[in-house]
Design a protein around this motif. Sequence first.
Motif, short mmCIF file in Angstrom:
data_model
loop_
_atom_site.label_atom_id
_atom_site.label_comp_id
_atom_site.label_asym_id
_atom_site.label_seq_id
_atom_site.Cartn_x
_atom_site.Cartn_y
_atom_site.Cartn_z
N ILE A 1 33.67 36.89 40.86
CA ILE A 1 34.76 37.24 41.29
C ILE A 1 35.58 38.36 40.68
O ILE A 1 36.22 39.23 41.01
N SER A 2 35.16 38.71 38.91
CA SER A 2 35.97 39.63 38.39
C SER A 2 35.26 41.14 38.99
O SER A 2 36.40 41.81 38.97
N VAL A 3 34.13 41.29 39.21
CA VAL A 3 33.59 42.60 39.53
C VAL A 3 34.11 43.11 41.01
O VAL A 3 34.58 43.93 41.36
N LEU A 4 34.27 41.87 42.14
CA LEU A 4 34.93 41.94 43.18
C LEU A 4 36.48 42.58 43.06
O LEU A 4 37.00 43.35 43.87
N ALA A 5 37.21 41.72 42.47
CA ALA A 5 38.68 42.03 42.12
C ALA A 5 38.74 43.36 41.50
O ALA A 5 39.58 44.31 41.93
N GLY A 6 37.99 43.69 40.40
CA GLY A 6 37.71 44.98 39.73
C GLY A 6 37.57 45.99 40.65
O GLY A 6 38.32 47.18 40.77
N GLY A 7 36.40 45.97 41.58
CA GLY A 7 36.14 47.16 42.40
C GLY A 7 36.97 47.49 43.42
O GLY A 7 37.48 48.55 43.74
N MET B 1 48.16 40.68 40.24
CA MET B 1 47.53 39.61 40.75
C MET B 1 45.97 39.69 40.49
O MET B 1 45.09 39.02 40.02
N LEU B 2 45.77 41.16 41.27
CA LEU B 2 44.27 41.26 41.32
C LEU B 2 43.72 41.61 39.80
O LEU B 2 42.47 41.22 39.52
N TRP B 3 44.26 42.25 39.17
CA TRP B 3 43.73 42.84 37.58
C TRP B 3 43.81 41.65 36.77
O TRP B 3 42.95 41.28 36.05
N THR B 4 44.78 40.66 37.11
CA THR B 4 44.99 39.31 36.25
C THR B 4 43.52 38.56 36.72
O THR B 4 42.90 38.03 35.65
N ILE B 5 43.11 38.63 37.73
CA ILE B 5 41.74 37.85 38.44
C ILE B 5 40.70 38.61 37.78
O ILE B 5 39.86 37.81 37.08
N CYS B 6 40.74 40.02 37.94
CA CYS B 6 39.71 40.60 37.15
C CYS B 6 39.42 40.33 35.62
O CYS B 6 38.04 39.97 35.36
N VAL B 7 40.31 40.33 34.96
CA VAL B 7 40.21 40.11 33.68
C VAL B 7 40.22 38.61 33.23
O VAL B 7 39.62 38.17 32.30
N GLY B 8 41.04 37.89 33.93
CA GLY B 8 41.05 36.59 33.61
C GLY B 8 39.92 35.70 33.79
O GLY B 8 39.33 34.78 33.20
#
Length: 262
Positions: A145-151, A170-177
Amino acid sequence: MCVPDRQSTSISESSFPVSSSSQDDESIKQFESSSTTNTATGSISTTLGGFGGGILAASSTLAFSLWFPFFLAPHAASQTYHSAFYHYESNDISKFDNSPWTYGTDYVLFGVMATLVYMCLHSDSVHASKSLRRRSAGLLSMYMISVLAGGYSHQNFTTLESRNTWTFRMLWTICVGTVTAAGGFMGLCGSEVARVSLVLAQHQRQDTKNHHHSGILLPVIPDSFWIAFGGLLTAFCAWGGISYQRPACDIFIAGTTQFPPT
C-alpha cells in the motif's frame, strides 16, 4: 517468511532441528488450534502491560528517530529537515521528486509486494504456522500500500499547490503511515516465531529419542505490545509529527522507527 513449498520445507527443517517432521507438523497444528483459546483466556495484566510497554517503546523510538538524522549528518540535516505538518511553504525549501525513475520503481515494488502477499496467503505448506503466514501477509501488505500511494503521489502531485491539498495529505499519510504500522506487524511476526519455536522445543523435550534442544528460545513479547507500538507511531504520523518540507524525509524517519522490531 513465505516461499514456495520446497524452499519452505528446507528452511523450516534447518531452522528447527527435529526428529520427526510429521510429529512437528502435528505440534504446530495443535498450537494453532489452541492459540485462539489461549489468547482469549490470557492475563489481562499481561495485555495491559504490553500496551504500556508498547507506548513507552514507541515514544522512545520516536525521540531517537527524530534525533538520529542530526546525529548522522548534522549540517545536512539542519539544511534538510524542516518541519511542515503537511503545509509546504515554497519551492526553495520544499522539494518533491517527480521523476519516472521514482514512481516507476514504486510501481515495480507494488507488483513484487502483491506477489509475495499472494504467496503467503495461498501457501499450503504444513511446516509454517498459518498465523505467521497471515501476519507476514499483513506486513507485506503495508509495504504494498505504501509504494502504491507513494508512486501515485510522486507521479501526479508535481506542484507546490497540489501538495498543499487534503488529497495529497491523505495519500502521503497512507504512504508514510503504512511504513510506521509495518513495524508493528514485524513485531507480531517475531512474537509468532518465538511462540512456534517454543512449541517445537517442548515437543522435542517430550521426544524420548531426543533429550536436548539445540535451538535458541526467543522471548515471547505480547501482541498488545506491538499493536500499541505501531498504533502510536502511525497516529503520530497522521497528526503530522514526521511531516517535513521535503516529504522524502518523512519516509526516512518512518523507516528508522522500525529498528526495535527488526
